[in-house]
Design a protein around this motif. Structure first.
Motif, PDB file in Angstrom:
ATOM      1  N   HIS A 254       0.815  -1.222   0.000  1.00  8.22           N
ATOM      2  CA  HIS A 254       0.000   0.000   0.000  1.00  8.22           C
ATOM      3  C   HIS A 254       0.848   1.271   0.000  1.00  8.22           C
ATOM      4  CE1 HIS A 254      -3.754  -2.132   0.618  1.00  8.22           C
ATOM      5  NE2 HIS A 254      -3.256  -2.769   1.664  1.00  8.22           N
ATOM      6  N   THR A 255       2.171   1.141  -0.004  1.00 12.28           N
ATOM      7  CA  THR A 255       3.020   2.315   0.153  1.00 12.28           C
ATOM      8  C   THR A 255       3.118   3.162  -1.116  1.00 12.28           C
ATOM      9  OG1 THR A 255       4.991   1.038  -0.418  1.00 12.28           O
ATOM     10  CG2 THR A 255       4.468   1.259   1.922  1.00 12.28           C
ATOM     11  N   LEU A 256       3.397   4.428  -0.906  1.00 10.04           N
ATOM     12  CA  LEU A 256       3.755   5.319  -1.997  1.00 10.04           C
ATOM     13  C   LEU A 256       5.184   5.004  -2.436  1.00 10.04           C
ATOM     14  CD1 LEU A 256       2.501   8.695  -0.454  1.00 10.04           C
ATOM     15  CD2 LEU A 256       1.302   7.278  -2.134  1.00 10.04           C
ATOM     16  N   SER A 257       5.580   5.502  -3.592  1.00 12.45           N
ATOM     17  CA  SER A 257       6.965   5.332  -4.023  1.00 12.45           C
ATOM     18  C   SER A 257       7.873   6.117  -3.079  1.00 12.45           C
ATOM     19  CB  SER A 257       7.151   5.850  -5.448  1.00 12.45           C
ATOM     20  OG  SER A 257       7.024   7.271  -5.469  1.00 12.45           O
ATOM     21  N   VAL A 258       9.171   5.872  -3.167  1.00 10.85           N
ATOM     22  CA  VAL A 258      10.119   6.581  -2.316  1.00 10.85           C
ATOM     23  C   VAL A 258      10.024   8.086  -2.538  1.00 10.85           C
ATOM     24  CG1 VAL A 258      12.568   6.975  -1.856  1.00 10.85           C
ATOM     25  CG2 VAL A 258      11.712   4.641  -2.111  1.00 10.85           C
ATOM     26  N   GLU A 259      10.009   8.518  -3.792  1.00 10.57           N
ATOM     27  CA  GLU A 259       9.955   9.953  -4.078  1.00 10.57           C
ATOM     28  C   GLU A 259       8.641  10.576  -3.613  1.00 10.57           C
ATOM     29  OE1 GLU A 259      12.348  11.983  -4.949  1.00 10.57           O
ATOM     30  OE2 GLU A 259      13.635  10.220  -4.814  1.00 10.57           O
ATOM     31  N   GLU A 260       7.538   9.868  -3.811  1.00 10.24           N
ATOM     32  CA  GLU A 260       6.246  10.365  -3.338  1.00 10.24           C
ATOM     33  C   GLU A 260       6.219  10.451  -1.815  1.00 10.24           C
ATOM     34  OE1 GLU A 260       3.098   8.760  -6.720  1.00 10.24           O
ATOM     35  OE2 GLU A 260       3.894   7.361  -5.218  1.00 10.24           O
ATOM     36  N   SER A 261       6.866   9.504  -1.176  1.00  8.40           N
ATOM     37  CA  SER A 261       6.915   9.485   0.285  1.00  8.40           C
ATOM     38  C   SER A 261       7.727  10.658   0.825  1.00  8.40           C
ATOM     39  CB  SER A 261       7.516   8.162   0.774  1.00  8.40           C
ATOM     40  OG  SER A 261       6.708   7.057   0.382  1.00  8.40           O
ATOM     41  N   LEU A 262       8.873  10.922   0.220  1.00  7.55           N
ATOM     42  CA  LEU A 262       9.692  12.051   0.654  1.00  7.55           C
ATOM     43  C   LEU A 262       8.974  13.372   0.402  1.00  7.55           C
ATOM     44  CD1 LEU A 262      13.259  10.913  -0.511  1.00  7.55           C
ATOM     45  CD2 LEU A 262      12.205  10.677   1.748  1.00  7.55           C
ATOM     46  N   ALA A 263       8.228  13.429  -0.696  1.00  7.74           N
ATOM     47  CA  ALA A 263       7.443  14.633  -0.990  1.00  7.74           C
ATOM     48  C   ALA A 263       6.363  14.841   0.065  1.00  7.74           C
ATOM     49  CB  ALA A 263       6.826  14.532  -2.380  1.00  7.74           C
ATOM     50  N   MET A 264       5.770  13.748   0.541  1.00 11.49           N
ATOM     51  CA  MET A 264       4.741  13.858   1.577  1.00 11.49           C
ATOM     52  C   MET A 264       5.344  14.375   2.878  1.00 11.49           C
ATOM     53  SD  MET A 264       2.020  11.021   2.985  1.00 11.49           S
ATOM     54  CE  MET A 264       0.945  11.127   1.544  1.00 11.49           C
ATOM     55  N   ILE A 265       6.562  13.955   3.181  1.00 14.01           N
ATOM     56  CA  ILE A 265       7.221  14.445   4.397  1.00 14.01           C
ATOM     57  C   ILE A 265       7.481  15.938   4.277  1.00 14.01           C
ATOM     58  CG2 ILE A 265       9.345  14.354   5.765  1.00 14.01           C
ATOM     59  CD1 ILE A 265       9.467  11.360   5.142  1.00 14.01           C
ATOM     60  N   ARG A 266       7.909  16.372   3.119  1.00 15.26           N
ATOM     61  CA  ARG A 266       8.131  17.818   2.916  1.00 15.26           C
ATOM     62  C   ARG A 266       6.829  18.598   3.057  1.00 15.26           C
ATOM     63  NH1 ARG A 266      12.075  15.775  -0.865  1.00 15.26           N
ATOM     64  NH2 ARG A 266      10.496  15.668  -2.517  1.00 15.26           N
ATOM     65  N   ASP A 267       5.742  18.003   2.584  1.00 13.79           N
ATOM     66  CA  ASP A 267       4.442  18.642   2.729  1.00 13.79           C
ATOM     67  C   ASP A 267       4.050  18.756   4.194  1.00 13.79           C
ATOM     68  OD1 ASP A 267       1.698  19.477   1.569  1.00 13.79           O
ATOM     69  OD2 ASP A 267       1.167  17.781   2.864  1.00 13.79           O
ATOM     70  N   ALA A 268       4.326  17.700   4.962  1.00 12.60           N
ATOM     71  CA  ALA A 268       4.016  17.714   6.405  1.00 12.60           C
ATOM     72  C   ALA A 268       4.811  18.805   7.100  1.00 12.60           C
ATOM     73  CB  ALA A 268       4.322  16.343   7.013  1.00 12.60           C
ATOM     74  N   MET A 269       6.045  19.009   6.684  1.00  8.96           N
ATOM     75  CA  MET A 269       6.875  20.061   7.272  1.00  8.96           C
ATOM     76  C   MET A 269       6.274  21.454   6.983  1.00  8.96           C
ATOM     77  SD  MET A 269      10.633  18.545   6.288  1.00  8.96           S
ATOM     78  CE  MET A 269      11.560  19.909   6.989  1.00  8.96           C
ATOM     79  N   GLU A 270       5.807  21.651   5.778  1.00 10.45           N
ATOM     80  CA  GLU A 270       5.242  22.936   5.401  1.00 10.45           C
ATOM     81  C   GLU A 270       3.953  23.231   6.146  1.00 10.45           C
ATOM     82  OE1 GLU A 270       4.795  22.683   1.199  1.00 10.45           O
ATOM     83  OE2 GLU A 270       6.960  22.742   0.790  1.00 10.45           O
ATOM     84  N   ARG A 271       3.242  22.196   6.560  1.00  8.22           N
ATOM     85  CA  ARG A 271       1.945  22.372   7.217  1.00  8.22           C
ATOM     86  C   ARG A 271       2.062  22.518   8.731  1.00  8.22           C
ATOM     87  NH1 ARG A 271      -2.561  20.823   4.002  1.00  8.22           N
ATOM     88  NH2 ARG A 271      -1.925  20.096   1.928  1.00  8.22           N
ATOM     89  N   LEU A 272       3.266  22.399   9.263  1.00  8.17           N
ATOM     90  CA  LEU A 272       3.432  22.550  10.713  1.00  8.17           C
ATOM     91  C   LEU A 272       3.031  23.945  11.185  1.00  8.17           C
ATOM     92  CD1 LEU A 272       6.807  20.689  11.321  1.00  8.17           C
ATOM     93  CD2 LEU A 272       4.565  20.018  12.206  1.00  8.17           C
TER      94      LEU A 272
END
Length: 272
Positions: A254-272
C-alpha cells in the motif's frame, strides 16, 4: 507505580522479590499479615513478590526495620534504582537490542510514532519523559547510541515504512517535529535506507494492529520484534516470524513510491 501484566526480569528486582518471599515465609507470615504489620496493601506485597511492581524506598526501609537485616533491602532497592531504566523496558526489548547490532538488514513498520532508530534526541525525549521520569536521560542517550549502526563501514540495509499518521502527528511542538521530519528526509536519501509511507486514503491495512521490526542476518534466520500499548515481544519461532513477514508484504503493498513518500514528508513540514 501500577502493576504490570508481565513480570519484570531485572536481576536486582528478582533478587529483591525472592529475598522478600523467603524472609516472609521464614517468619510464618502471609502476604496479608506482613502488609498489615508494615502498613502497606497486601496486593502490593504480592505484586512485589511476583515482580509485577517495583518496591519503593519506603517499602525497602520498612522491610529492613521489620526483619532487622542491616539495610539489605535498602541496598537492593538502590541497585534497582540504578538499573531502573533497563528494568522498565518492554519485555524482550533488551535481548532484541543485541540482535539489532548484528543485523545486516532491518525492516521497520511504525503505525503511531517514529521508531526509535530514526528518532531525533528531542523527539525521543518528548516520548520517553512522559512515563520514565528520572530514567529519561539514560534511556534517551541509549536510544541515540543505537543509531551508530548507520555510521558503520558496512551499515545494514534498512527499510522503513510509516503510516501517514506518524508524520502528521505533531510530537513535541513545531520545532521538534520539523527537526524530526528533516532527519527522516536525510535518512531517506541514504544509499542503504529506503523510506516509504502508507497514505491515509489506504483505509484499513494489516499494519494498523501494531508496529513491528524484522531483523535479517547473514548467518541465521530472521527474528521479529513487535510492540503494542507499551508491551513488547521478541519472536524467534519461524512460523510467527513468517507471519510478520507476510504482514510486512501486505503493508508495503500500500506504500507510496520513495519519491512520493519524501514529498509527503516535505508537505508535512510545510503544514506545521
Amino acid at each position: 507505580m501500577p502493576a504490570r501484566s508481565e513480570p519484570y526480569d531485572g536481576p536486582a528486582i528478582v533478587t529483591f522479590a525472592k529475598e522478600l518471599e523467603w524472609r516472609r515465609k521464614q517468619a510464618g507470615l502471609s502476604k496479608k499479615d506482613l502488609a498489615e504489620k508494615l502498613g502497606f496493601a497486601d496486593s502490593y506485597v504480592g505484586q512485589v513478590e511476583l515482580c509485577k511492581n517495583l518496591p519503593s524506598e519506603e517499602f525497602a526501609n520498612a522491610l529492613d526495620t521489620f526483619f532487622q537485616v542491616d539495610g539489605l533491602f535498602s541496598r537492593l532497592w538502590g541497585r534497582i534504582n540504578e538499573t531502573r531504566h533497563l528494568s522498565i523496558l518492554p519485555p524482550g526489548f533488551p535481548e532484541y537490542l543485541g540482535y539489532e547490532e548484528k543485523a545486516n538488514h532491518i525492516r521497520v513498520f511504525s503505525t503511531n510514532l517514529i521508531s526509535g532508530l530514526f528518532q531525533t534526541e528531542a523527539y525521543a525525549n518528548t516520548i520517553i519523559s512522559t512515563t520514565m521520569g528520572s530514567a529519561t536521560g539514560k534511556l534517551v542517550a541509549e536510544r541515540m547510541e543505537r543509531k551508530s549502526i548507520f555510521e558503520q563501514d558496512d551499515p545494514p540495509h534498512t527499510f522503513l515504512v510509516l503510516d501517514e499518521s506518524v508524520i502528521r502527528r505533531n510530537v513535541g511542538g513545531k520545532e521538534v517535529m520539523h527537526d524530526q521530519l528533516t532527519h527522516l528526509l536525510e535518512m531517506g536519501r541514504r544509499e542503504r535506507c529506503q523510506l516509504q509511507i502508507v497514505p491515509y486514503d489506504t483505509g484499513y491495512h494489516a499494519g494498523l494492529t501494531g508496529s513491528f521490526i524484522l531483523l535479517g542476518f547473514e548467518d541465521g534466520p530472521e527474528i521479529a520484534y513487535t510492540e503494542s500499548s507499551g508491551e513488547g515481544m521478541l519472536l524467534k519461532q519461524r512460523d510467527r516470524v513468517a507471519l510478520q513477514a507476510v504482514t510486512w508484504d501486505l503493508v508495503q503493498g500500500h506504500t507510496l513510491s520513495v519519491e512520493e513518500s519524501l514529498a509527503m514528508i516535505r508537505d508535512a513540514m510545510e503544514r506545521l
